[in-house]
Design a protein around this motif. Structure first.
Motif, PDB file in Angstrom:
ATOM      1  N   LEU A   1       0.858  -1.263  -0.168  1.00  0.00           N
ATOM      2  CA  LEU A   1      -0.068   0.019   0.013  1.00  0.00           C
ATOM      3  C   LEU A   1       0.861   1.289  -0.130  1.00  0.00           C
ATOM      4  O   LEU A   1       0.711   2.075  -0.813  1.00  0.00           O
ATOM      5  CB  LEU A   1      -0.900   0.118   1.219  1.00  0.00           C
ATOM      6  N   ALA A   2       1.828   1.341   0.987  1.00  0.00           N
ATOM      7  CA  ALA A   2       2.628   2.470   1.212  1.00  0.00           C
ATOM      8  C   ALA A   2       3.750   2.882   0.133  1.00  0.00           C
ATOM      9  O   ALA A   2       3.877   4.019  -0.229  1.00  0.00           O
ATOM     10  CB  ALA A   2       3.284   2.780   2.628  1.00  0.00           C
TER      11      ALA A   2
ATOM     12  N   VAL B   1       1.834   4.309  -2.973  1.00  0.00           N
ATOM     13  CA  VAL B   1       1.036   5.647  -2.723  1.00  0.00           C
ATOM     14  C   VAL B   1       1.812   6.766  -2.077  1.00  0.00           C
ATOM     15  O   VAL B   1       1.887   8.022  -2.552  1.00  0.00           O
ATOM     16  CB  VAL B   1      -0.133   5.381  -1.593  1.00  0.00           C
ATOM     17  N   GLY B   2       2.872   6.328  -1.221  1.00  0.00           N
ATOM     18  CA  GLY B   2       3.938   7.363  -0.741  1.00  0.00           C
ATOM     19  C   GLY B   2       4.942   7.889  -1.920  1.00  0.00           C
ATOM     20  O   GLY B   2       5.000   9.298  -2.081  1.00  0.00           O
TER      21      GLY B   2
ATOM     22  N   THR C   1       2.716  10.255  -4.049  1.00  0.00           N
ATOM     23  CA  THR C   1       2.550  11.586  -3.402  1.00  0.00           C
ATOM     24  C   THR C   1       3.739  12.445  -3.365  1.00  0.00           C
ATOM     25  O   THR C   1       3.909  13.612  -3.621  1.00  0.00           O
ATOM     26  CB  THR C   1       2.255  11.441  -1.729  1.00  0.00           C
TER      27      THR C   1
ATOM     28  N   GLY D   1       0.401   0.337   6.955  1.00  0.00           N
ATOM     29  CA  GLY D   1       0.711   1.136   5.530  1.00  0.00           C
ATOM     30  C   GLY D   1       0.375   2.744   5.544  1.00  0.00           C
ATOM     31  O   GLY D   1       1.035   3.403   5.232  1.00  0.00           O
ATOM     32  N   ILE D   2      -0.923   2.692   5.971  1.00  0.00           N
ATOM     33  CA  ILE D   2      -1.316   4.136   6.188  1.00  0.00           C
ATOM     34  C   ILE D   2      -0.383   4.897   7.101  1.00  0.00           C
ATOM     35  O   ILE D   2       0.110   6.054   6.764  1.00  0.00           O
ATOM     36  CB  ILE D   2      -2.853   4.220   6.719  1.00  0.00           C
TER      37      ILE D   2
ATOM     38  N   ILE E   1       2.951   5.661   5.091  1.00  0.00           N
ATOM     39  CA  ILE E   1       2.605   6.626   3.791  1.00  0.00           C
ATOM     40  C   ILE E   1       3.482   8.012   4.154  1.00  0.00           C
ATOM     41  O   ILE E   1       4.399   8.555   3.236  1.00  0.00           O
ATOM     42  CB  ILE E   1       1.388   6.780   3.400  1.00  0.00           C
TER      43      ILE E   1
ATOM     44  N   ILE F   1       7.368   7.937   4.026  1.00  0.00           N
ATOM     45  CA  ILE F   1       7.892   7.486   2.471  1.00  0.00           C
ATOM     46  C   ILE F   1       7.791   8.725   1.656  1.00  0.00           C
ATOM     47  O   ILE F   1       8.801   9.262   1.035  1.00  0.00           O
ATOM     48  CB  ILE F   1       7.159   6.346   1.868  1.00  0.00           C
ATOM     49  N   ALA F   2       6.561   9.401   1.703  1.00  0.00           N
ATOM     50  CA  ALA F   2       6.315  10.662   0.948  1.00  0.00           C
ATOM     51  C   ALA F   2       7.255  11.453   1.233  1.00  0.00           C
ATOM     52  O   ALA F   2       7.857  12.241   0.424  1.00  0.00           O
ATOM     53  CB  ALA F   2       4.642  11.045   1.190  1.00  0.00           C
TER      54      ALA F   2
END
Ligand SMILES: Nc1ncnc2c1ncn2[C@@H]1O[C@H](COP(=O)(O)OP(=O)(O)OP(=O)(O)O)[C@@H](O)[C@H]1O
Ligand SMILES: [Mg+2]
Lengths: 272, 320
Positions: B104-105, B108-109, B112, B180-181, B184, B187-188
């Motif tokens: 997930l991350a 998405v990360g 972003t 994961g949330i 994020i 990572i972002a």
């Protein structure tokens, strides 16, 4: 739009200007940087743009391939005809335009990739379908770099010397097969020998390409260019620091017999 | 006369007074002491971890080999035996949760980060970046409750209600998604820093060749920032492996040897929490087992860092 540009390629032969600006002004955050520039660039010639620092040479050059689009707050007014088409309009795709107009920057900026990948970058994003190895070789040969790098194409472009890096950037620009190449002080970071190579290279290239070069080096402008444009700050309103085109003509004429006193002062080095 | 005098006083300024020399020495001593303290604490932790771990493996009821290869983890069973001390279900549970989190991350990360660094206006970036940092600071218990009160019901509806699969109330998917949330923003934010450090001149070079914004982001900026981006991934995944509260709440405490994310699993960290909150006596096999589990966690994170070093050395594009 892209088709239109291709259709007008033939006009080159009839010596129509490749670039012609009409009433071109550029603003940065609503501050006027260059005003009412009218200039016509001859194809297959080298045109030099000279003038004091801050008078808007780079600004003018960057309007020709819409690079000012990337600067937030920059606004361009007036007409810029590229082979007869106004490229300063919303409907024009700057990405397509830049594939016809190459640019070489003041500081060599090869990608942190191999020499080969640097040259192949443009053709790849263009979905070039021909023989890539051949194109890379031809471009490197045209940029007078092939013999020096042919055995190390897989090595990083950053491992080259400054002068070699700049020729790599020229090869990279040539690989997209442009018809116009914009150079913004391409030799200012190089030693005299490397500078001379670049100058010789430009003269070789003008058979196939049109070159516009910004330079601070008077000898360079005098030696290498066919036409010269002298820009300066508007004297009537000096505090506003507005760049204008003072004089434009054949290099020989402009250097030996300038019409304008300011031009004469500048090229003879009597300018502040 | 005047000049000479000031010249003299200038000169005397070059000699440190006794006082200021003593002060400098004291300041240096304080910093040195802080550094030594940090090192001592670290060594202390490793030593106690090691000694308890060795104590654990010295027991007749366990064997190192069975510990590393066994697929059953039931340390609280009434009669301890090597068969009940197999770490793999906990390692598997940890990797399953971290894997779901990464799936997930990472996209998405990274997405972003690319948006913030290559597309967003300066104004929008100034709003989003602090929000990310706030999200990164929310206590993980909160995320745990968010998982069971919000994510788990959605998983139940989708997988059980619509697809007819069996979903346990505590499950690895819910824990993985919430972790994961949680990672994020890290990572972002770290990737975005790496991307913004890529010189503008490289972007201009690519734009001038007719690259689109997307091509610039994917073919120039991302590879040039790769070392920073990989570092962000590793940092975030290490955090996912070490994350404790949210997974204890959402994934449950049933050591399960499974790859099915809809089942309950226990992670290494969740086990440590479970035993720590229980009433295991000091020196008992249970209290010692958490040190062995902690050691495993330590080794896993360490290996991750080694791998990231190798990856970086191979793929790095140096731009200066
Ligand atoms: N990105 C920008 N944002 C705001 N103002 C700018 C920007 N770029 C240039 N300017 C301004 O526009 C004017 C012209 O700048 P430009 O860089 O075109 O000059 P130049 O003739 O190329 O100078 P140089 O010879 O030093 O390179 C300057 O006053 C400069 O401050
Ligand atoms: Mg300039």
């Amino acid at each position: 739009m892209e088709n239109n540009i291709r259709d007008t390629h033939l006009k080159n032969q009839s010596k129509e200007p490749i670039i012609e600006t009409k009433g071109l002004s550029v603003f940065y955050n609503n501050r006027l940087a260059i005003r009412d520039i009218n200039i016509a660039i001859e194809p297959n010639k080298i045109t030099a743009i000279i003038g004091p620092s801050g008078c808007g040479k780079s600004t003018l050059l960057r309007t020709f391939n819409r690079m000012n689009d990337l600067i937030p707050g920059a606004r361009v007014e007036g007409k810029i005809l590229y082979n007869g088409i106004d490229i300063n309009q919303k409907a024009l795709d700057p990405v397509g335009l830049r594939r016809h107009i190459g640019m070489v920057f003041q500081k060599p900026n090869p990608f942190p990739k191999s020499i080969y990948d640097n040259v192949a970058f443009g053709p790849r994003i263009n979905h070039y379908t021909g023989n890539m190895d051949e194109l890379v070789e031809t471009s490197l040969r045209q940029a007078a770099l092939w013999d020096e790098v042919k055995d190390k194409l897989k090595e990083s472009g950053l491992a080259l010397s400054g002068g070699q890096q700049q020729r790599l950037c020229i090869a990279r620009a040539l690989a997209t097969q442009p018809d116009l190449i914009l150079m913004d002080e391409p030799a200012s970071a190089l030693d005299p020998v490397a500078t001379q190579r670049i100058e010789e290279l430009m003269i070789e290239l003008k058979e196939k390409y049109t070159i516009i070069i910004v330079t601070h080096n008077m000898q360079q402008a005098g030696r290498a260019s066919d036409n010269t444009a002298f820009m300066s700050l508007d004297r009537e309103n000096i505090e506003a620091r507005i760049g204008i085109l003072v004089e434009y003509g054949k290099t020989e004429q402009l250097f030996t017999n300038p019409r304008n006193k300011e031009t004469e002062d500048y090229i003879t080095g009597r300018f502040g | 006369m005047q000049a000479k005098k000031s010249g003299q006083s200038e000169h005397s300024k070059l000699l440190l007074s006794e006082d200021s020399r003593r002060r400098e020495g004291l300041i240096a001593f304080i910093f040195k002491a802080a550094a030594v303290l940090t090192i001592l604490v670290t060594i202390g932790i490793i030593v106690s971890l090691l000694s308890e771990t060795i104590g654990f493996f010295a027991r007749p009821e366990v064997s190192l080999w069975k510990f590393l290869t066994g697929t059953r983890w039931q340390p609280l069973s009434s009669k301890p035996s090597p068969e009940n001390f197999g770490i793999l279900p906990l390692v598997g549970g940890t990797l399953l949760v971290a894997g779901v989190a990464a799936l997930l991350a990472v996209p998405v990360g990274l997405g972003t980060a690319i948006f913030l660094s290559e597309y967003a206006t300066e104004k929008l970036r100034k709003i989003i970046k602090p929000v990310l940092e706030i999200l990164a600071g929310v206590p993980s218990v909160v995320y745990g409750f968010f998982a069971i009160s919000f994510i788990t019901p959605i998983i139940k509806t989708v997988f059980e209600g619509w697809l007819g699969l069996k979903v346990m109330y505590f499950n690895a998917l819910s824990a993985g998604l919430v972790v994961g949330i949680m990672i994020i923003p890290m990572i972002a934010s770290v990737s975005e820093d790496a991307m913004r450090a890529v010189p503008r001149s490289l972007r201009e070079g690519a734009f001038a060749l007719g690259a689109t914004r997307f091509e610039v982001a994917i073919k120039v900026v991302t590879p040039a920032a790769l070392s920073g981006i990989v570092a962000a991934f590793i940092l975030a995944i290490s955090r996912a492996i070490g994350e404790t509260m949210a997974v204890s709440i959402a994934a449950g405490s049933t050591p399960n040897m499974t790859l099915n994310p809809l089942k309950s699993v226990q992670t290494l960290t969740a086990f440590i929490v479970q035993v720590s909150f229980g009433d295991a006596a000091a020196g008992s096999i249970n209290s010692q087992s958490i040190y062995a589990v902690g050691m495993t966690l330590f080794v896993m994170t360490f290996v991750m860092n080694l791998i990231s070093d190798l990856v970086l050395r191979k793929f790095r594009e140096v731009y200066e």
